[in-house]
Design a protein around this motif. Structure first.
Motif, short mmCIF file in Angstrom:
data_model
loop_
_atom_site.label_atom_id
_atom_site.label_comp_id
_atom_site.label_asym_id
_atom_site.label_seq_id
_atom_site.Cartn_x
_atom_site.Cartn_y
_atom_site.Cartn_z
N VAL A 141 -42.62 -37.17 -49.12
CA VAL A 141 -41.93 -37.51 -48.00
C VAL A 141 -42.00 -36.64 -46.85
O VAL A 141 -42.43 -36.82 -45.79
CB VAL A 141 -40.42 -37.48 -48.50
CG1 VAL A 141 -39.54 -37.69 -47.04
CG2 VAL A 141 -40.09 -38.91 -49.29
N TRP A 156 -48.56 -46.38 -42.85
CA TRP A 156 -47.59 -47.26 -43.81
C TRP A 156 -48.15 -48.89 -43.70
O TRP A 156 -48.15 -49.64 -44.61
CB TRP A 156 -46.30 -47.13 -43.15
CG TRP A 156 -45.54 -46.30 -43.78
CD1 TRP A 156 -44.99 -45.07 -43.41
CD2 TRP A 156 -45.26 -46.15 -45.35
NE1 TRP A 156 -44.24 -44.40 -44.34
CE2 TRP A 156 -44.42 -44.89 -45.29
CE3 TRP A 156 -45.48 -46.89 -46.50
CZ2 TRP A 156 -44.06 -44.34 -46.61
CZ3 TRP A 156 -45.30 -46.30 -47.68
CH2 TRP A 156 -44.57 -45.22 -47.60
N TRP A 203 -39.83 -53.59 -45.96
CA TRP A 203 -38.65 -53.12 -45.07
C TRP A 203 -37.46 -53.73 -45.61
O TRP A 203 -36.39 -53.02 -45.90
CB TRP A 203 -38.59 -53.12 -43.63
CG TRP A 203 -39.53 -52.22 -42.95
CD1 TRP A 203 -40.12 -51.02 -43.51
CD2 TRP A 203 -39.85 -52.30 -41.53
NE1 TRP A 203 -40.78 -50.59 -42.39
CE2 TRP A 203 -40.38 -51.13 -41.28
CE3 TRP A 203 -39.66 -53.01 -40.45
CZ2 TRP A 203 -41.15 -50.88 -40.01
CZ3 TRP A 203 -39.92 -52.84 -39.19
CH2 TRP A 203 -40.70 -51.68 -38.71
N ALA A 206 -36.92 -52.16 -49.19
CA ALA A 206 -36.49 -50.86 -48.97
C ALA A 206 -34.98 -50.78 -48.36
O ALA A 206 -34.22 -49.80 -49.02
CB ALA A 206 -37.21 -49.96 -47.86
N ALA A 207 -34.66 -51.65 -47.41
CA ALA A 207 -33.36 -51.43 -47.09
C ALA A 207 -32.24 -51.97 -48.20
O ALA A 207 -31.09 -51.18 -48.48
CB ALA A 207 -33.11 -52.48 -46.18
N THR A 231 -42.23 -43.15 -52.23
CA THR A 231 -42.03 -42.16 -51.19
C THR A 231 -41.15 -42.89 -50.33
O THR A 231 -40.30 -42.51 -49.58
CB THR A 231 -43.47 -42.13 -50.71
OG1 THR A 231 -44.36 -41.70 -51.51
CG2 THR A 231 -43.43 -41.23 -49.33
N LEU A 232 -41.25 -44.16 -49.95
CA LEU A 232 -40.63 -44.89 -49.07
C LEU A 232 -39.11 -45.07 -49.49
O LEU A 232 -38.25 -44.60 -48.88
CB LEU A 232 -41.08 -46.46 -49.20
CG LEU A 232 -40.38 -47.49 -48.00
CD1 LEU A 232 -40.79 -46.98 -46.58
CD2 LEU A 232 -40.86 -48.72 -47.89
N LYS A 235 -37.26 -41.69 -49.42
CA LYS A 235 -36.73 -41.28 -47.97
C LYS A 235 -35.36 -42.32 -47.65
O LYS A 235 -34.36 -41.79 -47.21
CB LYS A 235 -37.90 -41.95 -46.90
CG LYS A 235 -37.33 -41.68 -45.33
CD LYS A 235 -37.01 -40.33 -45.11
CE LYS A 235 -36.39 -40.23 -43.86
NZ LYS A 235 -36.34 -38.64 -43.56
N VAL A 236 -35.17 -43.33 -48.15
CA VAL A 236 -34.14 -44.31 -48.40
C VAL A 236 -32.96 -43.24 -48.96
O VAL A 236 -31.85 -43.05 -47.89
CB VAL A 236 -34.29 -45.60 -49.04
CG1 VAL A 236 -32.89 -46.25 -49.08
CG2 VAL A 236 -35.24 -46.37 -48.02
N PHE B 19 -28.83 -45.97 -40.55
CA PHE B 19 -29.66 -45.90 -41.73
C PHE B 19 -31.28 -46.38 -41.24
O PHE B 19 -32.12 -45.88 -41.57
CB PHE B 19 -29.10 -46.74 -42.98
CG PHE B 19 -29.96 -47.21 -43.97
CD1 PHE B 19 -30.47 -46.26 -44.90
CD2 PHE B 19 -30.77 -48.44 -44.08
CE1 PHE B 19 -31.28 -46.63 -45.87
CE2 PHE B 19 -31.47 -48.78 -45.04
CZ PHE B 19 -31.80 -47.91 -45.95
N LEU B 20 -30.94 -47.68 -40.72
CA LEU B 20 -32.24 -48.39 -40.35
C LEU B 20 -32.94 -47.49 -39.20
O LEU B 20 -34.47 -47.43 -39.24
CB LEU B 20 -32.06 -49.48 -39.66
CG LEU B 20 -31.47 -50.89 -40.59
CD1 LEU B 20 -31.10 -52.01 -39.93
CD2 LEU B 20 -32.82 -51.23 -41.46
N LEU B 23 -35.11 -45.11 -41.29
CA LEU B 23 -36.19 -46.01 -41.92
C LEU B 23 -37.07 -46.37 -40.98
O LEU B 23 -38.49 -46.24 -41.35
CB LEU B 23 -35.63 -47.18 -42.60
CG LEU B 23 -36.54 -48.05 -43.41
CD1 LEU B 23 -37.14 -47.53 -44.86
CD2 LEU B 23 -35.77 -49.44 -43.89
N PHE B 26 -39.41 -43.18 -40.15
CA PHE B 26 -40.15 -42.96 -41.35
C PHE B 26 -41.38 -43.69 -41.44
O PHE B 26 -42.31 -43.57 -41.80
CB PHE B 26 -39.30 -42.72 -42.55
CG PHE B 26 -40.24 -42.26 -43.76
CD1 PHE B 26 -40.61 -40.86 -43.56
CD2 PHE B 26 -40.47 -43.09 -44.93
CE1 PHE B 26 -41.31 -40.29 -44.80
CE2 PHE B 26 -41.24 -42.43 -45.85
CZ PHE B 26 -41.66 -41.25 -45.80
N SER B 27 -41.40 -44.94 -40.76
CA SER B 27 -42.33 -46.08 -40.84
C SER B 27 -43.10 -45.98 -39.72
O SER B 27 -44.23 -46.65 -39.62
CB SER B 27 -41.60 -47.36 -41.11
OG SER B 27 -40.65 -47.38 -42.01
#
Lengths: 263, 80
Positions: A141, A156, A203, A206-207, A231-232, A235-236, B19-20, B23, B26-27
């Protein structure tokens, strides 16, 4: 380590404190999940280390959820490592499992496994075998955060573009218990076509991992395209740690912030 | 905040947007491309103002990388 686990499970079965014990079994050289119902069967118990520590893993919690739902009122013992215990806590929070029904037999992962997994807590609260190994930092991360926005985007998109949409990450995930999956909802992601719509497919998942992912790493191990999913999701979890002081699976009571309808 | 017709609705929205944004960043997407603002349906002028400002910000940033992405073969591995 295995003798202590066998002894504990045998004792629980003999004293009728549990009706069955969920663990791994070696059969014809293969490892598979198995529900031990007789004490003598435990001779075939296996910890999932075939060539090296932790190389034969299964999402035991997934089987456990099905067993607990099929046999309410029965007590089930289960082999738990640090990650499994976080999972059990989180499943209780999400009301998918009743911890009263579960008897945990904990083991500490050896240092070699903790290092390989870069696990931040390679041991459960109580263990019948092993000594707590040193926790390890997960480095990727921070490494990605060292890149600028454009580089990260490229990284990504490259990773996501490898996806063959096998749903392996979802299917192996012990925390993916929804009956209706957003990844099959055409209002959220394009369905019925390959390759998947990126980055939205990843995504959405991930959410959904917010407040669920217990960092067991099974998704990344299952991924045939080697997408760095952990890794994703790491981060979440980090966003939840930093913004909401929430640590998924650290206890069995607190609900995740994004699912609480209050400030 | 707290004046939402759906009681805690705007608190929930605020948490999700926060939160988004993390995300997205990071993306590799500028988190400023996602914004929340609190405007009542009776505050037309304020609503227009918030949107105008957002449009201005977006224009300065230019098109989103998602709109000009190269074919998958053109992407190079930058880091594992």
């Amino acid at each position: 380590m295995i003798q202590e686990v066998q002894a504990k499970a045998r004792e629980l079965l003999q004293e009728k404190k549990i009706q069955a014990f969920l663990g791994l079994k070696q059969r014809h050289g293969q490892i598979c999940p198995y529900l031990f119902q007789e004490p003598q069967e435990l001779n075939d118990l296996h910890l999932g280390d075939l060539q090296q520590p932790g190389d034969s893993r299964y999402p035991l919690l997934k089987s456990l959820q099905a067993i607990c739902q099929a046999y309410p009122g029965q007590k089930i013992g289960v082999l738990v490592r640090g990650c499994d215990q976080r999972g059990l806590n989180a499943l209780q929070v999400w009301r998918q499992i009743d911890l009263e029904q579960v008897v945990q037999v904990g083991i500490c992962c050896p240092q070699e496994l903790a290092d390989a997994c870069q696990c931040h807590k390679p041991y459960p609260e109580q263990a019948v075998a092993g000594e707590p190994a040193q926790p390890r930092e997960f480095e990727s991360v921070a490494r990605l955060e060292g890149q600028d926005l454009q580089e990260r985007f490229q990284t990504w998109m490259f990773e996501f573009s490898k996806c063959v949409k096998c749903y392996g990450c979802r299917d192996i995930c012990p925390m993916c218990f929804c009956k209706e999956c957003s990844l099959e909802d055409e209002t959220l992601v394009q369905t019925g076509s390959l390759p998947p719509e990126i980055p939205i497919f990843h995504w959405v998942r991930a959410a959904h991992m917010a407040g669920r992912c217990i960092d067991c790493g099974l998704c990344e191990q299952a991924c045939p395209a080697d997408i760095p999913l952990r890794t994703l999701y790491k981060k979440v979890e980090q966003i939840l740690n930093q913004e909401f002081d929430y640590h998924t699976g650290s206890d069995a009571e607190h609900k995740p912030p994004l699912n609480l309808i209050q400030n | 905040m707290g004046d939402c017709n759906y009681l805690y609705g705007n608190y929930s929205a605020q948490k999700r947007v926060k939160f988004l944004q993390g995300l997205l960043e990071f993306s590799g997407i500028d988190p400023q491309r996602l914004r929340t603002g609190w405007v009542s349906s009776a505050e037309a002028a304020e609503f227009a103002g918030v949107i105008k400002e957002f449009v201005q910000t977006l224009k300065e940033m230019g098109p989103s990388p998602l709109n000009k992405r190269p074919a998958s073969g053109g992407l190079k591995r930058v880091a594992a």
